[in-house]
Design an enzyme around this catalytic site. Structure first.
Site, PDB file in Angstrom:
ATOM      1  N   ASP A  11      16.882  -1.182   0.408  1.00  0.00           N
ATOM      2  CA  ASP A  11      17.804  -0.573   0.940  1.00  0.00           C
ATOM      3  C   ASP A  11      18.316  -1.272   2.304  1.00  0.00           C
ATOM      4  O   ASP A  11      17.601  -1.337   3.276  1.00  0.00           O
ATOM      5  CB  ASP A  11      17.279   0.922   1.599  1.00  0.00           C
ATOM      6  CG  ASP A  11      18.362   1.785   2.431  1.00  0.00           C
ATOM      7  OD1 ASP A  11      19.466   1.326   2.053  1.00  0.00           O
ATOM      8  OD2 ASP A  11      17.404   2.345   3.256  1.00  0.00           O
ATOM      9  N   GLU A  71      20.552  -0.804  -3.045  1.00  0.00           N
ATOM     10  CA  GLU A  71      21.402   0.196  -2.758  1.00  0.00           C
ATOM     11  C   GLU A  71      22.848  -0.282  -2.307  1.00  0.00           C
ATOM     12  O   GLU A  71      22.774  -1.131  -1.411  1.00  0.00           O
ATOM     13  CB  GLU A  71      20.775   1.022  -1.687  1.00  0.00           C
ATOM     14  CG  GLU A  71      21.658   2.476  -1.556  1.00  0.00           C
ATOM     15  CD  GLU A  71      20.913   3.380  -0.565  1.00  0.00           C
ATOM     16  OE1 GLU A  71      21.806   4.055   0.274  1.00  0.00           O
ATOM     17  OE2 GLU A  71      19.859   3.728  -0.800  1.00  0.00           O
ATOM     18  N   ASP A 144      13.297   4.732   5.189  1.00  0.00           N
ATOM     19  CA  ASP A 144      14.302   3.716   4.658  1.00  0.00           C
ATOM     20  C   ASP A 144      13.435   3.214   3.640  1.00  0.00           C
ATOM     21  O   ASP A 144      14.134   2.656   2.653  1.00  0.00           O
ATOM     22  CB  ASP A 144      14.743   2.908   5.794  1.00  0.00           C
ATOM     23  CG  ASP A 144      15.542   3.332   6.848  1.00  0.00           C
ATOM     24  OD1 ASP A 144      16.753   3.341   6.479  1.00  0.00           O
ATOM     25  OD2 ASP A 144      15.107   4.076   7.833  1.00  0.00           O
TER      26      ASP A 144
END
Length: 184
Positions: A11, A71, A144
């Site tokens: 991420d 992502e 996260d």
């Protein structure tokens, strides 16, 4: 005999980069690690990009992932934030490509759908589902890292299927698929 596979999920972010690793063996996934790179204390954006690159290389060299799931940036109203996020993603992708690890992007909505069955799930819902799926005892303070792990799990669920995300197996594949973006 089934081949073991390691998937690194990322991420990307310029404040916190979250990542998670899973191992797949006999079509069963096992939790390996999750963590984050905290970049809040750094003011220099270029230093943050360097640290993202170095940490991604370190993860690749340590865990030898077979694939990376990342992502994709979401579209927001703040163009500067999107630009910084895109740079962070690009640097993480460049690290993977430099080690010739195939990369696949997934939208945040696709990751949420794969993990929870709901593309509009909250970060907390995704984290709780991952905790349940992978037997993680405690959730991290920042989610996260769970988002990075969610990207890896999404990739596991989508293997062998056509995905909306783009996949690159190396620099030559990236260049071939993005000829208009490459200056000659």
């Amino acid at each position: 005999m089934s081949k073991e596979q390691i998937i690194l999920g990322i991420d990307p972010g310029t404040t916190i980069m979250g990542f998670g690793l899973i191992k797949v063996e006999n079509k069963k996934m096992t939790f390996l690690q999750l963590n984050e790179l905290d970049l809040k204390k750094y003011d220099d954006h270029y230093l943050k990009l360097k640290l993202i690159f170095e940490r991604t290389i370190e993860l690749i060299d340590t865990h030898h992932p077979d694939e990376i799931a990342i992502e994709a940036p979401f579209f927001g109203k703040n163009v500067q934030s999107m630009l910084k996020l895109g740079r962070a993603q690009g640097v993480a992708m460049a690290a993977g490509l430099s080690r010739e690890v195939p990369i696949t992007e997934y939208s945040p909505k696709k990751i949420k759908m794969a993990v929870t069955g709901n593309g509009n799930a909250s970060k907390e819902q995704v984290a709780k589902m991952l905790q349940s799926l992978l037997g993680i005892k405690t959730l991290p303070k920042n989610l996260d890292a769970m988002d990075g792990l969610g990207a890896a799990v999404c990739h596991f669920y989508n293997q062998g299927r056509v995905t909306i995300g783009k996949s690159y197996t190396g620099w030559s594949a990236f260049v071939k698929q993005n000829e208009k973006r490459v200056k000659k």
